[in-house]
Design a protein around this motif. Sequence first.
Motif, PDB file in Angstrom:
ATOM      1  N   HIS A  49       0.836  -1.203   0.000  1.00 47.30           N
ATOM      2  CA  HIS A  49       0.000   0.000   0.000  1.00 47.30           C
ATOM      3  C   HIS A  49       0.874   1.256   0.000  1.00 47.30           C
ATOM      4  O   HIS A  49       0.518   2.276  -0.604  1.00 47.30           O
ATOM      5  CB  HIS A  49      -0.928  -0.009   1.221  1.00 47.30           C
ATOM      6  CG  HIS A  49      -2.048   0.978   1.131  1.00 47.30           C
ATOM      7  ND1 HIS A  49      -3.173   0.908   1.919  1.00 47.30           N
ATOM      8  CD2 HIS A  49      -2.234   2.081   0.351  1.00 47.30           C
ATOM      9  CE1 HIS A  49      -3.987   1.911   1.633  1.00 47.30           C
ATOM     10  NE2 HIS A  49      -3.429   2.642   0.690  1.00 47.30           N
ATOM     11  N   TYR A  50       2.029   1.196   0.654  1.00 41.56           N
ATOM     12  CA  TYR A  50       2.942   2.341   0.653  1.00 41.56           C
ATOM     13  C   TYR A  50       3.492   2.615  -0.748  1.00 41.56           C
ATOM     14  O   TYR A  50       3.893   3.741  -1.060  1.00 41.56           O
ATOM     15  CB  TYR A  50       4.105   2.096   1.619  1.00 41.56           C
ATOM     16  CG  TYR A  50       3.719   2.169   3.078  1.00 41.56           C
ATOM     17  CD1 TYR A  50       3.499   3.393   3.700  1.00 41.56           C
ATOM     18  CD2 TYR A  50       3.568   1.010   3.835  1.00 41.56           C
ATOM     19  CE1 TYR A  50       3.139   3.466   5.039  1.00 41.56           C
ATOM     20  CE2 TYR A  50       3.210   1.073   5.177  1.00 41.56           C
ATOM     21  CZ  TYR A  50       2.994   2.304   5.772  1.00 41.56           C
ATOM     22  OH  TYR A  50       2.632   2.368   7.102  1.00 41.56           O
ATOM     23  N   ARG A 147      -2.947   7.002  -1.161  1.00 39.54           N
ATOM     24  CA  ARG A 147      -1.503   7.048  -0.909  1.00 39.54           C
ATOM     25  C   ARG A 147      -1.268   7.088   0.592  1.00 39.54           C
ATOM     26  O   ARG A 147      -1.902   7.871   1.295  1.00 39.54           O
ATOM     27  CB  ARG A 147      -0.872   8.291  -1.537  1.00 39.54           C
ATOM     28  CG  ARG A 147      -0.933   8.365  -3.050  1.00 39.54           C
ATOM     29  CD  ARG A 147      -0.479   9.739  -3.507  1.00 39.54           C
ATOM     30  NE  ARG A 147      -0.549   9.913  -4.948  1.00 39.54           N
ATOM     31  CZ  ARG A 147       0.507   9.862  -5.763  1.00 39.54           C
ATOM     32  NH1 ARG A 147       1.705   9.640  -5.254  1.00 39.54           N
ATOM     33  NH2 ARG A 147       0.373  10.036  -7.059  1.00 39.54           N
ATOM     34  N   LEU A 148      -0.375   6.274   1.054  1.00 40.35           N
ATOM     35  CA  LEU A 148      -0.031   6.297   2.474  1.00 40.35           C
ATOM     36  C   LEU A 148       1.237   7.116   2.677  1.00 40.35           C
ATOM     37  O   LEU A 148       2.203   6.971   1.916  1.00 40.35           O
ATOM     38  CB  LEU A 148       0.204   4.877   2.997  1.00 40.35           C
ATOM     39  CG  LEU A 148      -1.012   3.963   3.147  1.00 40.35           C
ATOM     40  CD1 LEU A 148      -0.584   2.618   3.735  1.00 40.35           C
ATOM     41  CD2 LEU A 148      -2.077   4.593   4.032  1.00 40.35           C
ATOM     42  N   HIS A 150       4.786   8.083   4.357  1.00 43.24           N
ATOM     43  CA  HIS A 150       5.846   7.207   4.844  1.00 43.24           C
ATOM     44  C   HIS A 150       5.663   6.952   6.336  1.00 43.24           C
ATOM     45  O   HIS A 150       5.361   7.876   7.101  1.00 43.24           O
ATOM     46  CB  HIS A 150       7.217   7.834   4.586  1.00 43.24           C
ATOM     47  CG  HIS A 150       7.573   7.877   3.127  1.00 43.24           C
ATOM     48  ND1 HIS A 150       7.784   6.740   2.383  1.00 43.24           N
ATOM     49  CD2 HIS A 150       7.742   8.928   2.275  1.00 43.24           C
ATOM     50  CE1 HIS A 150       8.078   7.081   1.136  1.00 43.24           C
ATOM     51  NE2 HIS A 150       8.052   8.405   1.037  1.00 43.24           N
ATOM     52  N   PRO A 151       5.823   5.716   6.761  1.00 46.40           N
ATOM     53  CA  PRO A 151       5.622   5.398   8.185  1.00 46.40           C
ATOM     54  C   PRO A 151       6.627   6.127   9.066  1.00 46.40           C
ATOM     55  O   PRO A 151       7.786   6.323   8.683  1.00 46.40           O
ATOM     56  CB  PRO A 151       5.832   3.877   8.230  1.00 46.40           C
ATOM     57  CG  PRO A 151       6.665   3.557   7.033  1.00 46.40           C
ATOM     58  CD  PRO A 151       6.256   4.542   5.979  1.00 46.40           C
ATOM     59  N   VAL A 157       4.336   0.165  10.992  1.00 53.74           N
ATOM     60  CA  VAL A 157       4.182  -0.807   9.907  1.00 53.74           C
ATOM     61  C   VAL A 157       3.737  -2.156  10.453  1.00 53.74           C
ATOM     62  O   VAL A 157       2.839  -2.801   9.909  1.00 53.74           O
ATOM     63  CB  VAL A 157       5.508  -0.969   9.133  1.00 53.74           C
ATOM     64  CG1 VAL A 157       5.366  -2.035   8.046  1.00 53.74           C
ATOM     65  CG2 VAL A 157       5.930   0.352   8.525  1.00 53.74           C
TER      66      VAL A 157
END
Length: 230
Positions: A49-50, A147-148, A150-151, A157
């Motif tokens: 998904h990222y 859009r995800l 950035h963690p 995550v």
Amino acid sequence: MVLFWCVKLWKRICAETTTEINLLADNWKYILGGLIFQYIHGLAARGVHYLHRPGPILQDVGFFLLPELGQDKAYISETLFTTVFLSFVVWTFHPFILKSKKIYTVLVWCRVLAFLVASQFLRIITFYSTQLPGPNYHCREGSKLARLPHPQSLFEVLLINFPRGITHGCGDLIFSSHMIFTLVFVLTYQKYGTKRCIKQLGWLIAVVLSLLIIASRKHYTVDVVVAWYV
């Protein structure tokens, strides 16, 4: 009469439980490994998904032939899938209560999880190999979930934003996870089940669910077709 039936049922449950515990003692590693891989599969789906980038929906014969159900009717396919899932789980535990063709719950789940792991391993390879723009509503351009960011940490995550991260994923398209579960369950009942009408109903439901998934725009047609022959 009722008391006699209750005593008989209790004895059956106790005997079956003893047998299943012995089988679990011998096969717990396979069960645990299969369950752990379910998390790994969810983690992989979250990871892709990222990488997802929304774009124009690809040309699809299923989208052309099947009218779009709309976002407000997306629950229909999920409800049907949940019914299939829960029904299968209940069936695998029926030997504790009913006398029928002998199956062992632990052994059935060992085999089911083995097939799921093999299918999901192939699925992870395919959706990381090629990322397609998701056709689902929350994966389209303009959606905040398409859009995800950035963690911020590894912990973020690993949590995979359960359960929303599972139900609102993007990018894990080829091939359909819902159809993997459904077809494995139907094939398992086809082999170990005893009711012909339920076997036929299972295949019918699998076909209907395939069409609903496409009509709900949750997957492209290729995602569903590949799941059928994998």
